[in-house]
Design a protein around this motif. Structure first.
Motif, PDB file in Angstrom:
ATOM      1  N   GLY A   1     -18.843  -3.167  -6.664  1.00  0.00           N
ATOM      2  CA  GLY A   1     -17.762  -3.883  -5.994  1.00  0.00           C
ATOM      3  C   GLY A   1     -16.903  -4.712  -6.923  1.00  0.00           C
ATOM      4  O   GLY A   1     -15.693  -4.532  -6.981  1.00  0.00           O
TER       5      GLY A   1
ATOM      6  N   HIS B   1     -15.043  -2.710  -9.804  1.00  0.00           N
ATOM      7  CA  HIS B   1     -13.853  -2.021  -9.320  1.00  0.00           C
ATOM      8  C   HIS B   1     -12.714  -3.004  -9.130  1.00  0.00           C
ATOM      9  O   HIS B   1     -11.594  -2.805  -9.602  1.00  0.00           O
ATOM     10  N   PHE B   2     -13.026  -4.092  -8.432  1.00  0.00           N
ATOM     11  CA  PHE B   2     -12.030  -5.133  -8.175  1.00  0.00           C
ATOM     12  C   PHE B   2     -11.460  -5.659  -9.488  1.00  0.00           C
ATOM     13  O   PHE B   2     -10.249  -5.774  -9.658  1.00  0.00           O
TER      14      PHE B   2
ATOM     15  N   GLN C   1      -9.177  -3.201 -11.212  1.00  0.00           N
ATOM     16  CA  GLN C   1      -7.890  -3.118 -10.512  1.00  0.00           C
ATOM     17  C   GLN C   1      -6.986  -4.262 -10.957  1.00  0.00           C
ATOM     18  O   GLN C   1      -5.809  -4.075 -11.221  1.00  0.00           O
TER      19      GLN C   1
ATOM     20  N   GLU D   1     -11.251   5.299   0.775  1.00  0.00           N
ATOM     21  CA  GLU D   1     -12.442   4.676   1.377  1.00  0.00           C
ATOM     22  C   GLU D   1     -12.094   3.912   2.651  1.00  0.00           C
ATOM     23  O   GLU D   1     -12.915   3.816   3.567  1.00  0.00           O
ATOM     24  N   ASP D   2     -10.880   3.382   2.716  1.00  0.00           N
ATOM     25  CA  ASP D   2     -10.486   2.625   3.907  1.00  0.00           C
ATOM     26  C   ASP D   2     -10.199   3.520   5.110  1.00  0.00           C
ATOM     27  O   ASP D   2     -10.458   3.143   6.246  1.00  0.00           O
TER      28      ASP D   2
ATOM     29  N   LEU E   1      -7.957   3.976  -9.292  1.00  0.00           N
ATOM     30  CA  LEU E   1      -8.730   2.953  -8.570  1.00  0.00           C
ATOM     31  C   LEU E   1      -8.098   2.634  -7.225  1.00  0.00           C
ATOM     32  O   LEU E   1      -8.786   2.504  -6.211  1.00  0.00           O
ATOM     33  N   GLY E   2      -6.751   2.528  -7.206  1.00  0.00           N
ATOM     34  CA  GLY E   2      -6.051   2.154  -5.978  1.00  0.00           C
ATOM     35  C   GLY E   2      -6.214   3.201  -4.894  1.00  0.00           C
ATOM     36  O   GLY E   2      -6.483   2.875  -3.737  1.00  0.00           O
TER      37      GLY E   2
ATOM     38  N   GLN F   1      -8.558   5.353  -4.631  1.00  0.00           N
ATOM     39  CA  GLN F   1      -9.956   5.359  -4.204  1.00  0.00           C
ATOM     40  C   GLN F   1     -10.158   4.373  -3.059  1.00  0.00           C
ATOM     41  O   GLN F   1     -10.803   4.703  -2.055  1.00  0.00           O
ATOM     42  N   VAL F   2      -9.562   3.193  -3.174  1.00  0.00           N
ATOM     43  CA  VAL F   2      -9.680   2.189  -2.113  1.00  0.00           C
ATOM     44  C   VAL F   2      -9.026   2.698  -0.828  1.00  0.00           C
ATOM     45  O   VAL F   2      -9.576   2.537   0.266  1.00  0.00           O
TER      46      VAL F   2
ATOM     47  N   ARG G   1       0.830  -1.203   0.000  1.00  0.00           N
ATOM     48  CA  ARG G   1       0.000   0.000   0.000  1.00  0.00           C
ATOM     49  C   ARG G   1       0.873   1.266   0.000  1.00  0.00           C
ATOM     50  O   ARG G   1       0.597   2.213  -0.726  1.00  0.00           O
TER      51      ARG G   1
END
Ligand code: HEM
Lengths: 114, 131
Positions: B24, B27-28, B31, B93-94, B86-87, B89-90, A11
Motif C-alpha cells: 500500500g 505504491h502510494f 505515485q 482496482e477501483d 501506477l495510476g 493500476q489504481v 482521474r
C-alpha cells in the motif's frame, strides 16, 4: 460541487493522458524513422482533427498537472478548509484553461515567426 | 503493531509495507515520487515541444539529439510511463471487481506502459546516436 467535479476531472485527464502518450510515442518513432514518416505525423498533427486533439491534450496535461499539485498540497496536510478547497478547485480550472490558451497563442507566434 | 506501548516506530513506519497487497504505502509513495518529479519534467517537456513546433525533420532531429534535451525527454518519458502505470493500476482496482477481468486488465496495463515507454526511449536514443 465544483470540488467533486475536479476530483473526477483529475482521474479522467489522467486516463486521457495515458492514451495520449501513444501520440508522443508515434511522433518520436516517426521522427526517428526518417523524413517521410515525420512528414506523415506532422501532417496529422497539423490537420484540424490533429490540432483539436492536441488542444485537448494540452488542457488535460495542464489540468492534471495543476490538479496533481493540489493533491500534493493535500498530502502535506494543507488546504482542507471548505473555502480553501473551493479556492484550489477554482484555481486549477481557471489556471489550466488560461495556461492552455496562453501556450497555444505562444505556439502560433513561434510557428508564425519561423 | 505493538501492544506493549514501547513501539518506537512512527505511524508512517508502522504502515509501511502493510495494506491489502502489502504494498500500500510503497505504491502510494511511488505515485507521489513520480508526480513530484513530473512537475519540472512536464514544464521542461512543454518548452521542448514549443522549440520543436513547425520545424522540418533535420531541425527536429538536431534538437532532440542534443544531450540536454535528450536526457530531459528520456526522464520525462520514463517517469511518466511509470506514473501512468501506477495510476491506471489504481483505476482498474477501483472499478473492476471481477477477478479474471482485473488480472487481464492489469496485465494489459503493464504491457501498454512498457511498450509506450520503450518505444519513446528507443526513438530518443536512436535520435541521439543516429544508428
Ligand atoms: C503524461 C503525463 C501523465 C499521465 C499519463 C498521468 C496519468 C495518471 C493516472 C492514470 C493517474 C490515476 C488517476 C486516479 O487514480 O484518479 C494519475 C494520478 C496522479 N497524477 Fe498523473 N499523469 C501524468 C502527469 C502528472 C503530473 C505532471 C503530475 C504532477 C503533479 C501528476 C500528478 C498525479 C497525482 C498526484 C496523482 C494521484 C492522484 C490521486 O491519488 O488520486 N500527474 N496520473
Amino acid at each position: 460541487m465544483l470540488t467533486m467535479m475536479m476530483s473526477i476531472a483529475h482521474r479522467i485527464t489522467g486516463a486521457a493522458l495515458y492514451f495520449a502518450m501513444l501520440l508522443l510515442a508515434w511522433w518520436l518513432m516517426a521522427t526517428a524513422s526518417g523524413p517521410n514518416a515525420y512528414a506523415t505525423v506532422q501532417w496529422f498533427m497539423g490537420s484540424v482533427i490533429g490540432r483539436f486533439v492536441l488542444f485537448l491534450c494540452t488542457w488535460a496535461l495542464l489540468h492534471h498537472l495543476l490538479g496533481g499539485i493540489r493533491h500534493l498540497i493535500w498530502d502535506l496536510g494543507y488546504g482542507f478548509e471548505p473555502n480553501e478547497r473551493e479556492w484550489l478547485a477554482r484555481a486549477t480550472l481557471i489556471g489550466s484553461i488560461g495556461l492552455t490558451l496562453i501556450l497555444w497563442i505562444v505556439g502560433y507566434m513561434v510557428v508564425g515567426a519561423s | 503493531m505493538s501492544v506493549t506501548g514501547h513501539d518506537m516506530r512512527t505511524p508512517l513506519q508502522r504502515v509501511r509495507g502493510l495494506g491489502s497487497a502489502r504494498s500500500g504505502t510503497r505504491h502510494f509513495w511511488r505515485q507521489r515520487l513520480t508526480a513530484v518529479a513530473g512537475i519540472p519534467l512536464t514544464v521542461a517537456f512543454i518548452f521542448v515541444v514549443l522549440a520543436l513546433m513547425g520545424r522540418n525533420h533535420a531541425a527536429a532531429v538536431q534538437i532532440l539529439g542534443s544531450p540536454i534535451v535528450a536526457v530531459v525527454m528520456l526522464l520525462f518519458v520514463l517517469n511518466m510511463t511509470y506514473h501512468m502505470w501506477l495510476g491506471m493500476q489504481v483505476i482498474v482496482e477501483d472499478y473492476v471487481h471481477n477477478e479474471f477481468r482485473k488480472v487481464a486488465l492489469l496485465m494489459a496495463n503493464s504491457f501498454f506502459c512498457i511498450v509506450v515507454g520503450i518505444a519513446c526511449a528507443y526513438a530518443l536514443l536512436k535520435l541521439s546516436f543516429g544508428v
